[in-house]
Write a protein that holds these residues in place. Sequence first.
Motif, PDB file in Angstrom:
ATOM      1  N   ARG A  55     -54.110 -25.457 -34.515  1.00 23.57           N
ATOM      2  CA  ARG A  55     -53.552 -26.378 -33.614  1.00 23.57           C
ATOM      3  C   ARG A  55     -52.032 -25.730 -33.099  1.00 23.57           C
ATOM      4  NH1 ARG A  55     -55.038 -31.068 -32.679  1.00 23.57           N
ATOM      5  NH2 ARG A  55     -56.278 -31.205 -34.444  1.00 23.57           N
TER       6      ARG A  55
ATOM      7  N   VAL B 134     -48.603 -26.098 -32.045  1.00 18.99           N
ATOM      8  CA  VAL B 134     -47.374 -26.856 -32.470  1.00 18.99           C
ATOM      9  C   VAL B 134     -46.658 -26.286 -31.179  1.00 18.99           C
ATOM     10  CG1 VAL B 134     -45.674 -27.333 -34.180  1.00 18.99           C
ATOM     11  CG2 VAL B 134     -47.832 -26.452 -34.828  1.00 18.99           C
ATOM     12  N   GLY B 135     -46.351 -25.565 -30.906  1.00 23.87           N
ATOM     13  CA  GLY B 135     -45.123 -25.397 -29.834  1.00 23.87           C
ATOM     14  C   GLY B 135     -45.244 -23.935 -28.986  1.00 23.87           C
TER      15      GLY B 135
ATOM     16  N   LYS C 270     -55.746 -27.275 -29.182  1.00 22.47           N
ATOM     17  CA  LYS C 270     -56.009 -26.285 -30.200  1.00 22.47           C
ATOM     18  C   LYS C 270     -56.653 -25.217 -29.639  1.00 22.47           C
ATOM     19  CE  LYS C 270     -59.258 -28.345 -32.491  1.00 22.47           C
ATOM     20  NZ  LYS C 270     -60.294 -28.874 -33.516  1.00 22.47           N
TER      21      LYS C 270
ATOM     22  N   GLU D 172     -46.275 -21.166 -31.879  1.00 22.79           N
ATOM     23  CA  GLU D 172     -46.295 -21.781 -33.386  1.00 22.79           C
ATOM     24  C   GLU D 172     -47.720 -22.291 -33.393  1.00 22.79           C
ATOM     25  OE1 GLU D 172     -43.962 -24.794 -36.507  1.00 22.79           O
ATOM     26  OE2 GLU D 172     -43.010 -24.304 -34.642  1.00 22.79           O
ATOM     27  N   TYR D 173     -48.264 -21.727 -34.580  1.00 21.86           N
ATOM     28  CA  TYR D 173     -49.730 -22.353 -34.844  1.00 21.86           C
ATOM     29  C   TYR D 173     -49.901 -23.121 -36.032  1.00 21.86           C
ATOM     30  CZ  TYR D 173     -51.592 -19.268 -31.044  1.00 21.86           C
ATOM     31  OH  TYR D 173     -51.951 -18.568 -29.982  1.00 21.86           O
ATOM     32  N   ASP D 174     -50.476 -24.047 -36.255  1.00 22.14           N
ATOM     33  CA  ASP D 174     -50.787 -24.682 -37.593  1.00 22.14           C
ATOM     34  C   ASP D 174     -52.333 -24.412 -37.926  1.00 22.14           C
ATOM     35  OD1 ASP D 174     -51.326 -26.210 -39.741  1.00 22.14           O
ATOM     36  OD2 ASP D 174     -51.044 -28.064 -38.552  1.00 22.14           O
TER      37      ASP D 174
END
Length: 793
Positions: A60, A62-63, A107, A136-138
């Motif tokens: 995902r 995030v930013g 995503k 920033e990835y989740d």
Amino acid sequence: VQEPKLTTFDDNDQKPVGYGRMLRKEDPRLLRGRGRFTDDVQLPGMLHLAILRSPFAHARIVGIDTSAAEAAPGVRAVVTGAALAEQGLAWMPTLSNDVQAVLATDKVRFQGQEVAFVVADDRYQARDALELIDVEYDVLEPVVDVRKALEPDAPLIRDDLEGKTNNHCFDWETGDKDETDAVFARADVVVSTDVVYPRVHPAPMETCGAVADFDAVEGKLRLWSTTQAPHAHRTLYAIVAGLPEHKIQVIAPDIGGGFGNKVPIYPGYVCAIVASIVTGKPVKWMEDRSENLISTGFARDYIMRGEIAATRDGKILGIRTNVLADHGAFNGTAAPVKYPAGFFGVFTGSYDLEAAYCKMTAVYTNKAPGGVAYACSFRITEAVYLVERIVDTLAYELGMDPAELRLKNFIKPEQFPYTTKTGWVYDSGNYEPTMRLAMDMAGYADLRKEQEVKRANGELMGIGIAFFTEAVGAGPRKNMDILGLGMADGCELRVHPTGKAVVRLSVKTQGQGHETTFAQIVAEEIGIPPADIEVVHGDTDNTPFGLGTYGSRSTPVSGAAAALVARKVRDKAQIIASAMLEVTVADLEWEKGRFQVKGDPGKSVTIQDIAMRAHGAGDLPEGIEGGLEAQICYNPSNLTYPHGAYICVVDIDPGTAQVKVRRFIAVDDCGTRINPMIIEGQVHGGLTDGVGMALMEMIAFDEDGNCLGASLMDYLIPTSLEVPDWETGYTVTPSPHHPIGAKGVGESATVGSPPAIVNAVVDALKPFGVRHADMPLTPSRVWDAMRGQATPP
Ligand code: CDP
């Protein structure tokens, strides 16, 4: 083996016709480095675009912080998915009615997916600035295994699709299940084999790219791009970007190989267009090799179970197959709308049988999208591989010679046109002579004797046979379209006053030699030497509409258009000639390049005389307009069905398990042959592709979804060292519905060669009891097979 009566010539001299060996008109340009490819386009003030790609297969977003990149030297713009979403441009349609992210917003769904782009003054600045974008990835669990994708607790990949709760992409079936089950129930012998056609990549020498130049004053977009289908792309850009279609000019300059890889619209093309609109400058985007391998259209990736039913004496009764198809994160398959599995339906091959049935389930995974037809007509490669493998497993089971089994089951010449059990109407075919010629050329009986002796000495020699029928020339309007666009092709021919001509095509060569063969087709019909006929293609402003070049459709569709438009011009020329010679039209006969009075050949006018007359002063016959030109749009009534018999001889080193292709005999039948030299080149290329797929090529992934074939160090493609001197032959069975009887040939060899090679390797491994081993047959896989440990699918 009879070549139809053709006039041939060996060099580019001024002979008036037509078919035969002829050096390629485009070669002086291409061989001297004077080709003009997309990356050669330089426009004043041009900027450069580079794409930031996801390192993760599933994560995902995030930013994204773009501030440092924006401040970097030379940077003009940094664009993210969120910015595109504001303009409604974050998603685009694919060729299979799915949608694909241009830049990811929510995503990332495969490693290498497009996340943001930078536009800068030069290529290096753009690339350097990518490093300064902070995403920033989740990280989410990736779905890499196609079988796990369908498990109930598998992570959901396409949560962008409303109401989607699983990774199912589509189901498709063809044939008659009940009838097939009944045939299987009463068969003496049933053989079942699990077969994987691994994910491979077309890997053209030139990667994909574009130069977009939007002129805000004119409101016109010019796009140079690596596209096999310029007109279809133009229509899609009009739909996606909302630009009026007449204000978009797509130019496909020289293309360094396509093989299906340049059919889809990739995010990079759309990003280049957006960037030109945003900056008001021309913008160039060119992929590097890794970007091409990890993010553009892959091919194959089918897991297949093939079952074949037969009588004890070797009459094939039925074929049943079940396929699991990996379509990656977005369904980007290039196939006509009504054929979600492409032309896989020809899996009954060249055999006359009683029943057939196929069921296919396609799924989404966290891998690059695609499923393009890599040098094949929409998934025919997979179909041919399956049937030719299972026919061989049947021969093994029955203890029959594989050539004999095939000869026994071929569709007979008198059965054409032949409707298969899955609804395809094969136009013409005469399979036995093709097979016999290949066997004669190979010295088949002697090879088997040699093999016997070698086996007795512990040497591993294999002989593999494959016989294929292809379906090429998509396709008839009544049952084929791509995104609602009918698959017809336009063609325009103008003969200038001095008798030189220009033919404008909707198809676009990527190296197949269209500038030569299409000039030959027109030359054969109107008798102007090919050297005097200019072929114009690959520019939507200067060519008629049509769906482009893939699936060997150029000769079957546009080739027919070129012949028919030339006949239209000839008909008009005949009327003008009748006035010039003061006789009726019926009193004239056509003699290559001239009309002459019947019974008085001394009284004649050449096509060049007629061209001058058509443009000259003075009256023309009543109802005849000035000029000598015509245009048509050709809608094929059926596909064409070329066929071929391939025999491969391999030797395997028992110590290292390395496979060496010692001989390869390829007999192709593509109906009327326009330029045998070009056909041979096409066949050589396709056979080389086949060696690659059979022995070394695979785009693999690790369990985190990392692509393991991201460079040509890891994704091996064959060189001249791995291939033998090809032995080619031909038979000629013209297509009955094509105006010159020609069938396509460009992809035949890619389709037919992998099963011949794999059959040869499995045959060599017979002493070990091996019945099947999956491609690519690398030394380690062959070694495992020899030790009874063939990699499970
Ligand atoms: O669509 P694509 O050009 O890839 O495939 P094709 O129509 O099979 O043609 C490949 C090349 O072989 C073209 O230059 C054709 O004109 C030539 N060809 C030929 O000379 N004779 C045939 N019967 C078929 C193709």
